[in-house]
Design a protein around this motif. Structure first.
Motif, PDB file in Angstrom:
ATOM      1  N   ALA A 314       0.864  -1.193   0.000  1.00 59.19           N
ATOM      2  CA  ALA A 314       0.000   0.000   0.000  1.00 59.19           C
ATOM      3  C   ALA A 314       0.893   1.233   0.000  1.00 59.19           C
ATOM      4  O   ALA A 314       1.887   1.286   0.730  1.00 59.19           O
ATOM      5  CB  ALA A 314      -0.923  -0.003   1.216  1.00 59.19           C
ATOM      6  N   LEU A 315       0.533   2.222  -0.795  1.00 58.65           N
ATOM      7  CA  LEU A 315       1.354   3.426  -0.931  1.00 58.65           C
ATOM      8  C   LEU A 315       0.476   4.664  -0.956  1.00 58.65           C
ATOM      9  O   LEU A 315      -0.521   4.724  -1.683  1.00 58.65           O
ATOM     10  CB  LEU A 315       2.181   3.359  -2.218  1.00 58.65           C
ATOM     11  N   SER A 316       0.871   5.670  -0.142  1.00 61.69           N
ATOM     12  CA  SER A 316       0.260   7.003  -0.185  1.00 61.69           C
ATOM     13  C   SER A 316       1.269   7.959  -0.800  1.00 61.69           C
ATOM     14  O   SER A 316       2.441   7.957  -0.410  1.00 61.69           O
ATOM     15  CB  SER A 316      -0.121   7.471   1.225  1.00 61.69           C
ATOM     16  N   ILE A 317       0.815   8.790  -1.733  1.00 59.20           N
ATOM     17  CA  ILE A 317       1.739   9.674  -2.427  1.00 59.20           C
ATOM     18  C   ILE A 317       1.012  10.942  -2.868  1.00 59.20           C
ATOM     19  O   ILE A 317      -0.179  10.897  -3.221  1.00 59.20           O
ATOM     20  CB  ILE A 317       2.372   8.949  -3.645  1.00 59.20           C
ATOM     21  N   PHE A 318       1.724  12.072  -2.842  1.00 62.31           N
ATOM     22  CA  PHE A 318       1.171  13.328  -3.334  1.00 62.31           C
ATOM     23  C   PHE A 318       1.167  13.322  -4.861  1.00 62.31           C
ATOM     24  O   PHE A 318       2.081  12.777  -5.503  1.00 62.31           O
ATOM     25  CB  PHE A 318       1.978  14.517  -2.833  1.00 62.31           C
ATOM     26  N   SER A 319       0.169  13.959  -5.438  1.00 63.93           N
ATOM     27  CA  SER A 319       0.086  14.015  -6.905  1.00 63.93           C
ATOM     28  C   SER A 319       1.260  14.784  -7.500  1.00 63.93           C
ATOM     29  O   SER A 319       1.711  14.486  -8.609  1.00 63.93           O
ATOM     30  CB  SER A 319      -1.235  14.660  -7.325  1.00 63.93           C
ATOM     31  N   ARG A 320       1.775  15.748  -6.763  1.00 63.07           N
ATOM     32  CA  ARG A 320       2.918  16.523  -7.278  1.00 63.07           C
ATOM     33  C   ARG A 320       4.139  15.637  -7.464  1.00 63.07           C
ATOM     34  O   ARG A 320       4.966  15.877  -8.340  1.00 63.07           O
ATOM     35  CB  ARG A 320       3.254  17.681  -6.334  1.00 63.07           C
TER      36      ARG A 320
END
Length: 465
Positions: A314-320
């Protein structure tokens, strides 16, 4: 009339069960409790036996005489309690160096708390000098949770003690505290049962070395350009959350954490070097901020970090971050085990550049099962523009046959968002659920989605407006 008079004279508070009366008393200040003590013998006994203690001198921070009176009362109060059990204690005090002996009185207060066998102690102390924890406090075996906030004060531990301090301490939180490099020795030598460590706004040392055979959760938030190196060696550490905002200098993060499953890192990625084996990761987060114009070196640092956590499920990441990667390289990073992707946007909707970056990023996620895209921008800050971009139909994603859940939370639906959902509905033959959150969802969007061809007969579409 006489019966009514007798009813009015009934002491309803004293007749309450102790645990209810104690809960009511927990909302009172010590000054109010001191007044209540003289009402009756029962009230006095209830006040003295209260299990939650709050010693708050903040209302008297500019009144030394009042603080001294409160301290005198607390000394008598704790003496009367003798060895009564206490579940929580909160100390909020301001120590002024120009007042002789006030720091000694605070330490004396801590000594008295040791006698009360407090398992949870929270200290918020505003001091202009150095605060030294006394050995008798360090050796206390009853404390299991300790929180210290010195409001940018200096915390000093004794160089050594004869016995193991904090033998039963399980949780330690330090906030707005200046420490030195010897702090790591305390973690490894004296806190042998420590499971939770939270270091927030720590300064005073360039190197932070943490070695522990018991630590399970570690949180570090460094908001100052002070700490250059962080070394963590913890065999049983399973969760690490790091916010490191240092930008201009090179920083090194060394991890020896074979059981680490949750790792979230944020702050600045520039000049951050990560060393360690992260093959055991299940959940990770890349929540970095970038300058308005990010160069190739920033993109390379970000790519190196993402490659080190590519085994995550599972990965959380900013769109930038996704946009920055695509801007400098169209080569996707292969997350071969990734099943859940959480993309956080700080815009109202998906720009064309984000669409291009996202299509490149998704090519590296062959077994993705859950796609969650959310906009964290408040609706009041949205300008209401609709973005038109290239169609998603040009893509041939490998993960499309694994996808089972799609969640999209967005302020304003544009062409890019609509085409993405239609593409997923048309080709994701194992899709079970699609949740759509939007405060400004237009009727034509719902109509187009409802009339879209669906590859999965089991898919359920839910709208939250």
């Amino acid at each position: 009339k006489q019966q009514n008079l007798q009813m009015e004279n009934i002491d309803r508070f004293s007749s309450l069960p102790d645990h209810i009366a104690h809960h009511i008393l927990s909302f009172l200040s010590m000054e109010d409790i001191s007044r209540l003590c003289i009402v009756s013998k029962t009230c006095r006994e209830l006040c003295i036996s209260i299990p939650v203690l709050t010693f708050d001198a903040l209302p008297y921070r500019d009144n030394a005489r009042k603080r001294n009176q409160l301290m005198n009362y607390l000394d008598r109060f704790l003496l009367q309690r003798k060895e009564m059990d206490t579940t929580h204690c909160y100390i909020n005090w301001t120590v002024q160096n120009n007042i002789f002996g006030e720091d000694y009185r605070v330490i004396s207060l801590l000594h008295n708390e040791v006698m009360c066998k407090v398992p949870l102690l929270h200290i918020m102390l505003k001091t202009e000098g150095i605060f030294i924890l006394p050995p008798s406090v360090l050796c206390c075996g009853s404390w299991k949770t300790l929180t210290i906030n010195l409001v940018d004060g200096i915390l000093k531990f004794p160089s050594f003690i004869d016995t193991f301090g904090f033998s039963n301490l399980r949780s330690l939180s330090l906030r707005s505290v200046q420490i030195n490099e010897s702090f790591g020795k305390w973690v490894s030598s004296y806190w042998q049962f420590l499971e939770y460590l939270d270091l927030h706004d720590i300064s005073g040392t360039k190197s932070l070395i943490i070695t522990s055979s018991s630590l399970e959760i570690l949180k570090i938030c460094s908001l100052r350009n002070v700490v250059f190196r962080i070394n963590v060696s913890a065999e049983f550490l399973r969760e690490l959350r790091l916010v490191w905002t240092f930008r201009p200098e090179e920083r090194v993060l060394e991890l020896s954490t074979p059981r680490l499953t949750h790792f979230v890192c944020g702050g600045s990625i520039l000049n951050l070097s990560l060393k360690g084996n992260l093959d055991s990761l299940l959940v990770s987060g890349s929540l970095f901020e970038f300058p308005s114009v990010a160069d190739t070196s920033t993109s390379q640092c970000l790519r190196c970090f993402l490659c080190s956590i590519r085994n995550s499920k599972a990965l959380s990441i900013f769109s930038r971050s996704i946009q920055l990667l695509f801007r400098h390289s169209h080569r996707p990073i292969h997350f071969d085990r990734l099943e859940m992707l959480y993309i956080i946007m700080k815009t109202c909707n998906m720009s064309d550049e984000l669409v291009l970056g996202l299509t490149s990023f998704l090519r590296g996620t062959p077994i993705l099962r859950c796609l969650h895209i959310t906009s964290k921008l408040a609706p009041s800050h949205c300008r209401g523009e609709v973005v038109f971009g290239e169609t998603w139909e040009l893509q041939n994603f490998e993960f499309i046959h694994y996808l089972s859940l799609v969640i999209i939370e967005i302020c304003i639906f544009g062409k890019n968002e609509l085409e993405l959902l239609k593409h997923l509905l048309k080709h994701a033959d194992n899709l079970l659920m699609m949740d759509i959150y939007s405060r400004n969802l237009q009727s034509h969007v719902i109509t187009e989605i409802a009339g879209c061809e669906r590859a999965s007969a089991k898919v359920e579409i839910r709208y939250f407006v």
